[in-house]
Design an enzyme around this catalytic site. Structure first.
Site, mmCIF file in Angstrom:
data_model
loop_
_atom_site.group_PDB
_atom_site.id
_atom_site.type_symbol
_atom_site.label_atom_id
_atom_site.label_comp_id
_atom_site.label_asym_id
_atom_site.label_seq_id
_atom_site.Cartn_x
_atom_site.Cartn_y
_atom_site.Cartn_z
ATOM 1 N N CYS A 105 -10.514 4.225 0.714
ATOM 2 C CA CYS A 105 -9.055 4.259 0.863
ATOM 3 C C CYS A 105 -8.712 3.351 2.031
ATOM 4 C CB CYS A 105 -8.573 5.686 1.135
ATOM 5 S SG CYS A 105 -6.820 5.814 1.555
ATOM 6 N N GLY A 118 -2.913 8.931 -4.312
ATOM 7 C CA GLY A 118 -4.082 9.585 -4.887
ATOM 8 C C GLY A 118 -3.819 10.907 -5.574
ATOM 9 N N CYS A 174 -4.486 -1.115 -1.777
ATOM 10 C CA CYS A 174 -4.579 0.328 -2.037
ATOM 11 C C CYS A 174 -5.619 0.536 -3.122
ATOM 12 C CB CYS A 174 -3.221 0.861 -2.488
ATOM 13 S SG CYS A 174 -3.210 2.582 -3.030
ATOM 14 N N ASP A 220 0.859 -1.180 0.000
ATOM 15 C CA ASP A 220 0.000 0.000 0.000
ATOM 16 C C ASP A 220 0.893 1.227 0.000
ATOM 17 O OD1 ASP A 220 -2.292 1.662 0.178
ATOM 18 O OD2 ASP A 220 -2.078 1.765 2.350
#
Length: 262
Positions: free
Chosen positions: A183, A43, A73, A10
């Site tokens: 998330c 992001g 993720c 992640d």
């Protein structure tokens, strides 16, 4: 191969929420976790950057002889998992916002999604929303700054409370009855969210579903670990080791955490 580890990565410590479900569902499996905190949050990065980082993490986990890779993720899954599956001959498990259960169970026909920009703007998220939430009003909120605060270990702080409240109050006013956490960092905010949200609003995250799917794919590929011993868990971070250790200290498991550059 059966005693080889489940690899998980992640953009930081958030995916440990997914790891926690995997360890709970399959307590005898060994795991290796990569916290790519140096490049968090994904992001705000371009799709090409996200793909490159996902490939980097995959190569590291393959070097460590993992038998399956969980992309813990949302942003990496929605932007890169198709490329990963094309480039590497290993099973991949992805994670994306749990729109489907929210859409099926909403009574107000209004569902909130709190996620990163990279996830909400992805082609896969749009496809999933179109498929399952055609007649539902999906209200999207970009959680700018939340991942950074979590990565800094500032979950239970006034700063986090004020920022999160600014995202949640408009959703409450619009009448949502489900909040989808898009998330893998965000499940760590659930205690804070519970204090903000009316009791009728359900919070949905993908952790348990991802763990179950991982077990199904391992079983189909004859890769389940037959051992009855408790799994050994190794965590690597290229960011703050104390923040990772603070997240992990609640789990009384056989594990080791290290700061490494990858």
């Amino acid at each position: 191969m059966n005693d080889q580890a489940i690899g998980i990565f992640d953009s930081g410590v958030g995916g440990t929420s997914i790891w926690n479900e995997i360890a709970r569902v399959m307590p005898n499996e060994n795991t290796i976790y990569l916290a790519d905190s140096k490049y968090a949050p994904y992001g705000k990065r371009s799709k090409d950057e996200i793909i490159a980082l996902s490939i980097k993490n995959t190569k590291k986990l393959l070097e460590l002889n993992c038998k399956i890779i969980v992309v813990a993720c949302n942003t990496a899954t929605t932007n890169a998992i198709k490329v990963l599956r094309e480039q590497f001959d290993i099973p991949f498990i992805g994670i994306e916002p749990a729109i489907k259960p929210a859409a099926l169970n909403t009574k107000t026909q209004k569902v909130g999604v709190l996620a990163t920009k990279g996830t909400l703007s992805s082609e896969l998220f749009a496809k999933t929303s179109d498929q399952y939430a055609n007649n539902i009003e999906v209200i999207e909120v970009i959680g700018t700054g939340l991942v950074e605060l979590i990565e800094e270990g500032k979950i239970q702080t006034p700063e986090m409370g004020m920022l999160l409240d600014s995202y949640i109050q408009p959703l409450i006013k619009k009448g949502i009855d489900h909040l989808v956490l898009g998330c893998s960092h965000y499940p760590y905010l659930i205690p804070v969210l519970r204090k903000m949200l009316p009791t009728h609003i359900d919070i949905i995250d993908s952790g348990e579903a991802v763990a179950r799917q991982t077990k199904v794919v391992l079983s189909k590929n004859n890769l389940l670990n037959p051992s009855n011993q408790e799994g050994i868990h190794t965590f690597f971070t290229n960011g703050s080791l104390p923040v990772l250790q603070e997240i992990l200290k609640k789990n009384d498991l056989t594990s080791v955490s290290k700061a490494v550059n990858f």
